[in-house]
Design an enzyme around this catalytic site. Structure first.
Site, mmCIF file in Angstrom:
data_model
loop_
_atom_site.group_PDB
_atom_site.id
_atom_site.type_symbol
_atom_site.label_atom_id
_atom_site.label_comp_id
_atom_site.label_asym_id
_atom_site.label_seq_id
_atom_site.Cartn_x
_atom_site.Cartn_y
_atom_site.Cartn_z
ATOM 1 N N GLU A 243 -41.584 73.892 -59.771
ATOM 2 C CA GLU A 243 -40.826 74.071 -58.636
ATOM 3 C C GLU A 243 -41.945 74.640 -57.596
ATOM 4 O O GLU A 243 -42.334 75.961 -57.720
ATOM 5 C CB GLU A 243 -39.489 74.865 -59.016
ATOM 6 C CG GLU A 243 -38.676 74.898 -57.775
ATOM 7 C CD GLU A 243 -38.968 75.785 -56.498
ATOM 8 O OE1 GLU A 243 -39.376 75.057 -55.578
ATOM 9 O OE2 GLU A 243 -38.992 76.934 -56.650
ATOM 10 N N CYS A 277 -38.921 79.059 -50.434
ATOM 11 C CA CYS A 277 -39.731 77.663 -50.657
ATOM 12 C C CYS A 277 -38.756 76.577 -49.937
ATOM 13 O O CYS A 277 -39.222 75.434 -49.286
ATOM 14 C CB CYS A 277 -39.919 77.263 -52.017
ATOM 15 S SG CYS A 277 -38.637 77.279 -53.129
#
Length: 478
Positions: A243, A277
């Site tokens: 990720e 993010c």
């Protein structure tokens, strides 16, 4: 609390190099984090290998998860204070957003685990055929600083329920939170070695990834580090869940509720001091409403308060470190040099702060795809705005990025919303401010990574699939 390692159920002093830290709000030095030595990394992996957790029953895993949730809940305020102190998250957001999100994820995992057993029949007319989900093996969990509890529970909770013994290596900037989590894992009652904690930086993570006894690697962090992990894991065909970064577009069509879209979009971009993010950092706006959108965003950004982490209320706190502050400042300067129009904020420390890594909440308008600020992750409270003329152009601009984590769409036309959602090359789409439910899969495509976290998808990421024919599920034959 002193930074120590948990290896095989025993706490010990780290024997590696010190890693400097400072307070993001005051720039005062803090006690360094001491890294684990290579020998300690190897011992942690060996302890996981010998723990026996892979043979644990589903009931035992569920009971351990329940004890873990209880332990985190009992320390909720301690977690919030630690998160606010070490990464600069405003305290109310640390309580509500950081700790609250972690507990929500664990609840969703629990529900998914109960609803989808590890043994499942294939077809009603073939009772002897089934699919079995088995632990993938020793799991290395490498987590970032920006969501220091949330990202840990997404990985550790899923690995626990999957039956994988684990070694956690948090960011050196999120070590305080990880230490508290390790205490909670002790309360969860796993066997010695089923959970191990290592402290350190990139070198510690690299040593953990290099150990061929590690069979699954779950990493959240930069794309560059993720590429190195994927290359190292490829040697033994080991599983990776990566990720990584994002540069998520937020598409505002002319028919949307513009004031609401601007308010929600700016808040999402600035949340967690801009250090998420999946931040909606690129606002793409229909040209018919572009000037109004820029004016609204400029006014809201100018009114966005900046304050210290321990101050109650909704405000923007500091960046986590001098390096991150310098990164944000550099990209702000780059955007201006390349022709972006500054309509709010700008370079320099936020007014009223003589020290601390406080970025001015900023909006850059007229940003084009050729600019660095359009393509590179800023990871600070900086919104870029770009006009578009047609739906096709909006989709093309949205997809014109190496990343593919999230996308956001604002329109009152449900047919358009679905059409655009299917056209975006991302792992997650949210329409008109609708948040994902806890347990929905989290992850992206392209340079944003591979694999998914959260809910059943997160658990299955730590399991292998085995097809069995001719042997019925024991619980159905007893």
């Amino acid at each position: 609390m002193p930074h120590r390692l948990l290896i095989g159920g025993a706490w010990q002093t780290a024997q590696g190099a010190p890693l400097a830290r400072c307070d993001p709000a005051t720039e005062e030095s803090r006690p360094p984090v001491i890294a684990a030595s290579p020998e300690q990394v190897a011992r942690a992996v060996a302890a996981a290998q010998q723990s026996g957790w892979q043979a644990s029953t589903p009931d035992r895993r569920l009971a351990a998860l329940d004890r873990l949730v209880e332990a985190i809940g009992a320390r909720a305020e301690s977690f919030a204070q630690a998160i606010s102190h070490e990464i600069g998250a405003p305290i109310d957001f640390a309580r509500r957003g950081q700790v609250g999100a972690a507990l929500d994820h664990l609840a969703a995992m629990r529900a998914s685990f109960i609803a989808a057993p590890d043994d499942a029949p294939v077809a009603p007319d073939r009772p002897g055929d089934r699919v079995r989900y088995e632990p993938a093996g020793i799991a290395a969990l490498i987590t970032p600083w920006n969501w220091p509890l949330n990202q840990v529970v997404l990985k550790a909770g899923a690995a626990l329920l999957a039956g994988c013994p684990m070694v956690l290596k948090p960011s050196e900037l999120g070590t305080d939170t990880a230490m508290l989590f390790a205490l909670c894992m002790e309360d969860a009652g796993l066997p010695d070695g089923a959970f191990n904690l290592l402290t350190g930086g990139a070198a510690t993570g690299a040593a953990l990834v290099a150990d061929q006894r590690v069979e699954v690697i779950s990493f959240t962090g930069s794309t560059r580090a993720g590429q190195a992990i994927a290359a190292a894991a490829a040697v033994g065909f080991r599983r990776t869940i990566l990720e990584m970064g994002g540069k998520s577009p937020n598409l505002l069509f002319a028919d949307c509720d513009l004031p609401t879209a601007i308010r929600q979009g700016l808040a999402h971009c600035f949340r967690n001091n801009g250090q998420s993010c999946n931040a909606a950092a690129r606002m793409l706006v229909a040209r018919e409403v572009y000037d109004d959108a820029v004016a609204l965003a400029a006014a809201l950004a100018a009114d966005t308060p900046v304050g210290p982490p321990d101050l109650s209320g909704d405000h923007v706190g500091p960046q986590v470190s001098a390096a991150q502050f310098a990164h944000v400042q550099g990209l702000l300067g780059s955007g201006l040099a390349e022709g972006a129009r500054l309509v709010a904020g700008g370079p320099g420390r936020a007014p009223g702060f003589a020290r601390g890594f406080f970025t001015r909440p900023s909006v850059l308008a007229d940003v084009t795809p050729q600019m660095r600020v359009f393509r590179e992750e800023i990871f600070g409270p900086v919104l870029t705005m770009t006009p578009f003329d047609t739906e096709d152009e909006a989709v093309a601009l949205a997809n014109d990025t190496p990343y593919g984590l999230a996308g956001y769409i604002q329109t009152t036309d449900p047919v358009r919303a679905d059409r655009v959602a299917r056209s975006l090359r991302v792992g997650m789409v949210q329409v008109n401010g609708q948040s994902r439910v806890p347990g929905a899969p989290f992850g992206g495509v392209k340079a944003s990574g591979t694999g998914r976290e959260a809910g059943l998808w997160g658990i299955r990421a730590f399991q292998e699939i085995k097809s069995i024919s001719g042997a019925q599920i024991p619980s159905l034959t007893s």
